[in-house]
Structure formats: structure tokens, C-alpha cells
Scaffold this active site. Structure first.
Site, mmCIF file in Angstrom:
data_model
loop_
_atom_site.group_PDB
_atom_site.id
_atom_site.type_symbol
_atom_site.label_atom_id
_atom_site.label_comp_id
_atom_site.label_asym_id
_atom_site.label_seq_id
_atom_site.Cartn_x
_atom_site.Cartn_y
_atom_site.Cartn_z
ATOM 1 N N GLY A 199 0.818 -1.203 0.000
ATOM 2 C CA GLY A 199 0.000 0.000 0.000
ATOM 3 C C GLY A 199 0.851 1.251 0.000
ATOM 4 O O GLY A 199 2.082 1.189 0.075
ATOM 5 N N PRO A 246 2.647 4.859 1.208
ATOM 6 C CA PRO A 246 3.354 5.183 2.457
ATOM 7 C C PRO A 246 2.409 5.771 3.493
ATOM 8 O O PRO A 246 1.480 6.502 3.168
ATOM 9 C CB PRO A 246 4.396 6.226 2.009
ATOM 10 C CG PRO A 246 4.530 6.049 0.530
ATOM 11 C CD PRO A 246 3.196 5.592 0.051
ATOM 12 N N GLY A 247 2.670 5.441 4.757
ATOM 13 C CA GLY A 247 1.941 6.064 5.847
ATOM 14 C C GLY A 247 0.591 5.477 6.168
ATOM 15 O O GLY A 247 -0.163 6.080 6.933
ATOM 16 N N VAL A 248 0.241 4.298 5.612
ATOM 17 C CA VAL A 248 -1.080 3.724 5.890
ATOM 18 C C VAL A 248 -1.029 2.688 7.007
ATOM 19 O O VAL A 248 -2.050 2.075 7.318
ATOM 20 C CB VAL A 248 -1.688 3.097 4.616
ATOM 21 C CG1 VAL A 248 -1.952 4.162 3.571
ATOM 22 C CG2 VAL A 248 -0.788 2.007 4.050
ATOM 23 N N GLY A 249 0.160 2.447 7.605
ATOM 24 C CA GLY A 249 0.229 1.563 8.764
ATOM 25 C C GLY A 249 0.777 0.183 8.496
ATOM 26 O O GLY A 249 0.512 -0.731 9.284
ATOM 27 N N THR A 287 4.000 -0.958 8.555
ATOM 28 C CA THR A 287 5.006 -1.342 9.550
ATOM 29 C C THR A 287 4.385 -1.507 10.924
ATOM 30 O O THR A 287 4.707 -2.455 11.654
ATOM 31 C CB THR A 287 6.129 -0.292 9.594
ATOM 32 O OG1 THR A 287 6.705 -0.159 8.290
ATOM 33 C CG2 THR A 287 7.215 -0.708 10.572
ATOM 34 N N SER A 310 -5.486 4.124 -18.783
ATOM 35 C CA SER A 310 -6.751 4.541 -18.166
ATOM 36 C C SER A 310 -7.136 5.985 -18.465
ATOM 37 O O SER A 310 -8.226 6.416 -18.090
ATOM 38 C CB SER A 310 -6.678 4.340 -16.642
ATOM 39 O OG SER A 310 -5.655 5.136 -16.086
ATOM 40 N N LYS A 315 -8.184 5.081 -7.031
ATOM 41 C CA LYS A 315 -8.588 6.251 -7.816
ATOM 42 C C LYS A 315 -9.823 6.915 -7.209
ATOM 43 O O LYS A 315 -9.922 8.151 -7.167
ATOM 44 C CB LYS A 315 -8.856 5.840 -9.258
ATOM 45 C CG LYS A 315 -7.602 5.413 -10.016
ATOM 46 C CD LYS A 315 -7.933 4.903 -11.410
ATOM 47 C CE LYS A 315 -6.679 4.469 -12.146
ATOM 48 N NZ LYS A 315 -6.960 3.934 -13.494
#
Length: 827
Positions: free
Chosen positions: A385, A387-390, A392, A712, A755
Site C-alpha cells: 500500500g 506510504p503512511g497507511v500503517g 510497519t 486509463s 482512484k
């Protein structure tokens, strides 16, 4: 024949008895039997023994019958075996006298000969049953000049210096060399030095000029002296070092014996005993224990000052400190695991459910016993996913739920396979790979190891780190993982491996096959607000030395940061911005600008704007789409979904198509297909028939410094082209995505969830998408689905009828409410 033989014997006797300078005489052509030599050269004045083959034996017997003189000539090593005999032999040999002829103990024929004088071979007179050649004698001719005498002195000195450095050379040999007064004799005697090669000996034999021969000898022995001098120096250093080590060893042994008598222990003995105790407590497997015992015995025999001592000692310390059979994991409690996941993460319900299923399967299989656990191993979970979505922190939560140590191993930029598998002990400074290092740091054989940024592994000439991970992540192989440094199998089967990546496309297929992907999409605004209130704000209050009663961050302030300063899929920049705002509060409290009596200080949207400055993001959709030829598209990136603006312009002039914005090949082809379709629908769209013949078309996608590609944007480009050609505006509240065919069909694409979330973050609530992508909307959060309208389409005609405003209509005169009757919510 008798006269000729007599003349030969007389000449030979004359040469032997009178080595003084002979007078030049006319060359006389003679004939003698010839013995061919294999890899040997005979010089005048020298007595040698030779082993003869059948041809050589026949020649020797013939010479013995005729007068005991014989020709000796060496064969050319590079001559073909089928070449004529004259081509096989060197043309310079020696006339020798047979001293003894007989049979050797091994049954072969042998002969002892004395070299008499050089000879230049002529043609062969006879080839069977033995060889007979014509030849002319070439005795040494020289004049004893001062230069020649000086040359002899230098040669004597050079030979004496070399003999001085050669071990085993007796004084008798030195005296013999010093006694040689004849220049030619002196040069020829050196030809039997073991340092001469066959080619050098033959070259010396072919040198008729005595002075030149002596110069070659002098040059040769000076080179030998330089070489022997270096060898002698090295030999002396080695002997001195060996003697010093032997003396130190002897003294240390004496010291040990004395200390033992006094009841004192030595540091080396204490180190060995300490290592033995550590290795005994390490509970090593049988294979590792045998290797440790062998290395311990070896260590006891090595001098402590030797570099090898430290290498072996370091290796044994690694064996002693590794957690071979240490396990800290607790029985899996699913209820506790759910509680931990809910405490640490907001939302991500599907991800949490999959993790709980994974843990439940591990719990059930553990209850069935170790044998079943080894028979069917579970896959490795990979969180993919933006960066920063949890990603780790999910690994940390899993480790906490299982009661295990957590190890994060960043793989970004790793290019050397040895970084993971270690360096072999033959290299100076070698050490185990990062996997073994992290296990020692964790202190347990069953930690949770998170392979962070696995999609950013590199590859170069030092190997492929991704290939090294294949064994680590393969449940059928990792119970015998072998690090290059340890060179022993280590069981990784109890380690819980997790992986994270921003994109799955760059991970090698073989590595992908060993992992199960769990996709984490970006957060919507409401989720970010909840995460900030529950997790980020309290954490940043502690990080900046503020108590909860000293500062309060309002929801409006958080939404202001989200919308105006951190438009992202995750919450990493959101936390940074909250920290920046709270630092301003901490400084004001410290400087007395805020009265502690008036706390808690309320951080609102106005304070956020004052602290962070000019907003980085604004809703510019209406401003950027207020002219014909601009449409809003949707894109997927490794950091989440986003919107793009596609601009098209028609200028009177030569018919051509220009595409800019650093677009990839696929996007360029989409632009060409879009133009072809719009031209084919010119009449129905109200475009002049010759419009495209008299206008140059330019398609541009802003943010030209960023590479873009993918199919797309096809319907977005077609809509922008139709808008530019007809002069009709495109609606500013609609974004679209989909691939276009030449027949105007709208084809499905990927990344719908990301999107849609990107459109939601940008404030767009209506999206046109391919009908076959409706199924992907099931993955959207309910809050997003409730706020947005999705319009499925099959053809580009549907797209244009929805997206293009009627002629002479502006976005200012048509409200969203008036447009809503055109849209139909997704069913």
C-alpha cells in the site's frame, strides 16, 4: 676413413690438453654419427650421461666402432614429428667423445660423453640404421685483451655472489669455478646452472663469440643474484618470524606452567573456559556442537597474538550468542490479538480480519502438534500500500499480540546478496548476514521479522538479494537456512516473516509466489480525523513535552491540515504537521506568550494557518476547467490515487498531433486512438468536416516533470479533444477513468479503489468508470460510497453526453443540483 678418424682424435686431444687460444684454420667438412637429444644441451668441456633411444643407441655404437667421436644435437621442441630430420634438429650442436657405453639398470641404453667443441651441422649423409651428418667444427677463437680479462673478473664475481646465496654449495665448487681461466670454458660451465631454461642453454651454445657469450652469462647471473637476494631476505624474515613465534610460544608455555603451579589462571585459559561455558549453555544442535568443539580445540593451539586467533574466537562467540533453541512466543489468543489490532489501528477492517484468520489458523495447527505444523506451512503475509497507511505498525501489533520480539529489517537499496547471507570466513572482516544478526539482536529464535520495502531490493554484479530471500521465505527450506559465515544450518521455521511494499509490480515473480498480498488503501478524511484524534495528537503532545490539559487540537484544525497541507493516502505527513503546530504551542508556553492560567490552549484552523503558513493545496478544479479542452482524469500511483488534468487545444494550421507532458508509449497510443474516434464522430458532435484538416491538435498533461503512463486516461483524452473541437465545457464536478478502443468502447482498468479515494480527497464526488469495474466498488469504505456517485458506461458516446455541457453553457450558470438529473447513481 681411418685417416679422418685419426684427425678427429688428434684434434680432440689437442683441444683437451691445450685450452689456450687456437689459431683460425680453414673450415673442414667432416662426417660423424649423430645422437639426437630430447630437451638436453651438451656443452664443450662437460662430461654428462645420456639415456639413448633406439636411434641414438645405433649412432653411439657406430661411433664407438669408428673412433668414439659423435655429434650431439638437440631436437627442436616445436618441430613436427613428420618433418625431415634436418628440420627437427638445431643446426648447432657439439662434437663429443664417448667415454663409456653400456646398459642402464632399467634396461635402456646409456652413454657417458665428454663435450669437445661446437659444431655446425650440415646435411644428413645417412638416416638408417643410424644418423650421420656432415659438420664443421667451431672452436673458440678469442684474443686476451684487457676488456676480456675485466669481463672474466666480473663473471667470476657474479658467479661467486650467486653461489654464496645458494644453500648447499660447497667451498670445493666455488674453488673450482674460480680456477677456470679459459673464457670459453668458464661460459660453457655455467650452462649447466639449474636456473637456465632449455632455450637459454641452446642460445648460449649457439653464441660463438666468446666475449658475447660472457656478457650473456654476466647478465644472467646478475639477474639471478637480484632474485636470490630477495628470496634470501624473505627466507630470513620468515625464519626470524618463526623463531620469534616459537620463542614466544615456549615462553608462554613456561608462564602457564608457572602460573598453574602458583594457582593463577591465564587470560587465554579463562577466555577458553568462558567460551566453553557459553557454548554449553547455548544448547547447540548436534551439528553446531561438533563444529564448536572442533574450533575450540583449534583455538587452544593458536597463538593469542595471531590474527587467526581473533577470527576463530569471534566465530565461536557468534555461535554462543545465537538463540538456537530459545523461544518466547506465547499461545495465540485471538481475542487479545483483536484487542491489540483495534487499539493500534483505526479502520482497516478487512486487513484486520485477514490477520486474525491467519493467526487463528496458526493457533489451530499448533494445537495439532509440531508434525502437522511442518507438513503444511502457511504463506508469508505481505502488506502492500501507499506510504503512511500503517504497514510497519501492523507488524508491530502482530508481534505484540503474539508476545514475540519484533525486528524490522529495511531492504531498501540492498544490492549485495552477502548482506543477507553473510560473508565467508576466508575474507578479512567477514561477519554473518543481516538475518542472523537480527536474530542475535532479538535474542529469540521465533521473532516477528518485518522485511520492510521488499519492492526496493536492488541487483548488481555482487548477486541478487531477492534470490537469497527465496530460501528464507520458503517454508520447505528455511528450517535449514545456511549463512555463509556460520556455514551451519539454522532453523528459521519458527520465525514469523512479514513483508511490506509500496507496489507489487517490482517484486520478482518467484518471490511473489511465496507471499500472500494484503492490500492497504489510503484513508478517507473521516478516518484520518479519527486516527489523528485517537493516536497522532496524543503521541505528538508527549513528543513535544505538552500535557493534555495544556493544549487541545480541534477537529476543524485537523481537517484544515488534511485538506490544505497534507493531501496524501496515509497519515505520515499529517502527524508531522501536527507536530509542527504543537511545537509552536510549546514555544509560546515557554516564552510566556500563553498564560498557563488560560490553558488548555485551543488549536483551531486559524492557528494552523498561522503556524504552517500558506496552504499547499487548494481546490483549483473550477479554476482549471473553466475553458473548453480540459477534462479531469484519475490516476494510480505508488503513493495512492490522485486526479490529473488533461488539456487539449486546437490551433489553425498544418494538420498534426503534438503530445507533451512526459507521457509513456501507452498513453501516447491512447491519445492517438482518442483523436481517431473523435474524428470519426465529428458529424454527430457538430464539428466542421474539415476541422481536423485545418487545425493542429496539441494534448498536454501538466506536471511535465513527472513520468506518466497507462491506458486509463483514454476516455479523459477523448473528452478533452471533443471539448476543444466543439467549444463545449467539461463539467468540473466529474472525474473519469477508462481505456478507449477505436470503436468507442470503454474498457476496464485497474486501481479503481485507489482512484476513487483520490477523487474523494480532491473533493470530487462524481466518477465515470467502465461498467465492468463496478464490482471493484465493493472494496470502498461505506463512508466513501455514501458520499460519491459512480456512473458506469460502456461507450464513449455515453461519456460525452454526460461530461460535456450544452453549447453556450458556463459552469457558473449551471449548478450541481441542475446537473444531477443527468447522473444516475451506481446500482
Amino acid at each position: 676413413m681411418n685417416d679422418e678418424t685419426l684427425r678427429e682424435q688428434t684434434t680432440a686431444e689437442s683441444e683437451e690438453t691445450s685450452p689456450t687460444t687456437p689459431s683460425p684454420e680453414p673450415e673442414v667438412v667432416e662426417t660423424l654419427p649423430l645422437i639426437p637429444l630430447e630437451g638436453a644441451v651438451v656443452f664443450p668441456y662437460i662430461v654428462v650421461s645420456l639415456t639413448l633411444d633406439e636411434l641414438g643407441s645405433a649412432s653411439a655404437e657406430a661411433a664407438a666402432r669408428e673412433g668414439r667421436q659423435v655429434l650431439l644435437a638437440a631436437r627442436r621442441p616445436d618441430a613436427p614429428a613428420d618433418a625431415p630430420i634436418t628440420d627437427q634438429l638445431f643446426n648447432v650442436g657439439v662434437v663429443a667423445r664417448i667415454e663409456q657405453l653400456g646398459t642402464l639398470p632399467n634396461g635402456a641404453s646409456g652413454v657417458v660423453v665428454r663435450g669437445l667443441v661446437r659444431a655446425v651441422l650440415g646435411e644428413a649423409v645417412q638416416t638408417t640404421p643410424y644418423l650421420r651428418f656432415r659438420f664443421t667444427r667451431r672452436p673458440d677463437v678469442f684474443e686476451r685483451t684487457p676488456e676480456l680479462e675485466q669481463l672474466m673478473v666480473e663473471v667470476h664475481a657474479a658467479i661467486d655472489a650467486v653461489l654464496e646465496l645458494r644453500p648447499g654449495v660447497t667451498q670445493e665448487i666455488r674453488n673450482f669455478v674460480r680456477s677456470i681461466d679459459d673464457p670459453g670454458h668458464l661460459a660453457d660451465n655455467t650452462g649447466y646452472s639449474p636456473d637456465y631454461t632449455f632455450a637459454e642453454r641452446q642460445e648460449l651454445l649457439e653464441t660463438f663469440d666468446v666475449s658475447e657469450r660472457l656478457r650473456k652469462v654476466l647478465m644472467f647471473y646478475r639477474k639471478q643474484f637480484a632474485l636470490l637476494e630477495v628470496q634470501a631476505k624473505l627466507r630470513q624474515e620468515v625464519q626470524e618470524s618463526a623463531a620469534r613465534q616459537q620463542r614466544e610460544f615456549y615462553l608462554r608455555q613456561q608462564l602457564r606452567a608457572i602460573q598453574k603451579e602458583l594457582g593463577e589462571d591465564t587470560s587465554e585459559a579463562a577466555e577458553l573456559d568462558d567460551l566453553r561455558q557459553k557454548l554449553a549453555a547455548a544448547d547447540l544442535p548436534e551439528v553446531a556442537r561438533k563444529e564448536a568443539d572442533r574450533e575450540l580445540s583449534r583455538l587452544a593451539r593458536i597463538n593469542a597474538s595471531s590474527p587467526e586467533y581473533q577470527m576463530v574466537r569471534t566465530y565461536l562467540e557468534w555461535l554462543a550468542e545465537l538463540p538456537w533453541n530459545k523461544y518466547t512466543g506465547q499461545p495465540i489468543d485471538i481475542a487479545f490479538a483483536r484487542q491489540v489490532l483495534d487499539e493500534d489501528h483505526h479502520g482497516l477492517q478487512k486487513v484486520k480480519e485477514r490477520i486474525l484468520e491467519y493467526l487463528a489458523v496458526k493457533q489451530r495447527r499448533a494445537a495439532l502438534g509440531e508434525e502437522n505444523l511442518r507438513a503444511n506451512r502457511e504463506p508469508i503475509l505481505a502488506f502492500v500500500g501507499p506510504p503512511g497507511v500503517g504497514k510497519t505498525s501492523l507488524g508491530q501489533s502482530i508481534a505484540r499480540a503474539l508476545g514475540r520480539s519484533f525486528v524490522r529489517m529495511s531492504l531498501g537499496g540492498v544490492r549485495d546478496e552477502a548482506e543477507l547471507r553473510g560473508f565467508r570466513r576466508t575474507y578479512i572482516g567477514s561477519q554473518p548476514g543481516r538475518i542472523i544478526q537480527e536474530l542475535r539482536r532479538a535474542g529469540t529464535a521465533d521473532p516477528v521479522i518485518l522485511l520492510d520495502e521488499i519492492d526496493k531490493l536492488g541487483i548488481d554484479y555482487r548477486g541478487d538479494p531477492a534470490a537469497a530471500l527465496l530460501e528464507v521465505l520458503d517454508p520447505e527450506q528455511n528450517h535449514t537456512f545456511t549463512d555463509h559465515y556460520l556455514n551451519l544450518p539454522f532453523d528459521l521455521s519458527r520465525v514469523l516473516f512479514l513483508a511490506t511494499a509500496n507496489t507489487w509490480d517490482t517484486v520478482p515473480p518467484a518471490l511473489r509466489d511465496r507471499m500472500e498480498v494484503i492490500e492497504l488503501s489510503g484513508y478517507i478524511e473521516d478516518e484520518k480525523v479519527q486516527i489523528a484524534q485517537i493516536h497522532l495528537v496524543p503521541r505528538q503532545l508527549r513528543a513535544n513535552g505538552l500535557r493534555p490539559e495544556e493544549a487541545v487540537v480541534t477537529e476543524d484544525a485537523i481537517r484544515c491540515i488534511i485538506n490544505e497541507y497534507t493531501r496524501e493516502a496515509g497519515v505520515r505527513n499529517l502527524e508531522r504537521s501536527i507536530g509542527a503546530v504543537l511545537r509552536k504551542v510549546a514555544r509560546r508556553l515557554s516564552e510566556g506568550e500563553i498564560d498557563p492560567a488560560n490553558t488548555p490552549f485551543v488549536v483551531d484552523a486559524a492557528f494552523v494557518r498561522a503556524a504552517l503558513g500558506r496552504p499547499r493545496f487548494t481546490n483549483e478544479t473550477r479554476e482549471r476547467i473553466d475553458q473548453p479542452g480540459v477534462a479531469i482524469g484519475l490516476v494510480w500511483t505508488p503513493v495512492g490515487g490522485d486526479i490529473i488534468f488533461v488539456e487539449a487545444s486546437a490551433v489553425e494550421g498544418k494538420k498534426e498531433l503534438t503530445i507533451t507532458g512526459q507521457l509513456g508509449e501507452v498513453m501516447r497510443e491512447s491519445a492517438e486512438a482518442a483523436l481517431t474516434y473523435v474524428r470519426s464522430r465529428a458529424r454527430s458532435l457538430g464539428i466542421e468536416p474539415d476541422f481536423f484538416e485545418t487545425h493542429a491538435i496539441h494534448i498536454h498533461v501538466p506536471a511535465g516533470a513527472v513520468p506518466k503512463d497507462g491506458p486509463s486516461a483514454g476516455i479523459t483524452m477523448a473528452t478533452a479533444l471533443a471539448s476543444a473541437a466543439t467549444g463545449r465545457l467539461v463539467r468540473d464536478d466529474i472525474a473519469m477513468t477508462g481505456e478507449i478502443s477505436l470503436r468507442g468502447r470503454v474498457l476496464p482498468i485497474g486501481g479503481i479503489k485507489e482512484k476513487a479515494l483520490g477523487a474523494h480527497r480532491a473533493g470530487i464526488r462524481t466518477v465515470i468508470l467502465p461498467r465492468r469495474n463496478l464490482i471493484d466498488l465493493d472494496d470502498l469504505p461505506p463512508a466513501v460510497s455514501a458520499e460519491m456517485t459512480f456512473i458506469p458506461v460502456d461507450t464513449l458516446d455515453e461519456v460525452l453526453s454526460i461530461a460535456l455541457l450544452p453549447p453556450a453553457t458556463t459552469t457558473d450558470t449551471l449548478t450541481v443540483a441542475q446537473r444531477s438529473d443527468v447522473l444516475t447513481p451506481a446500482s
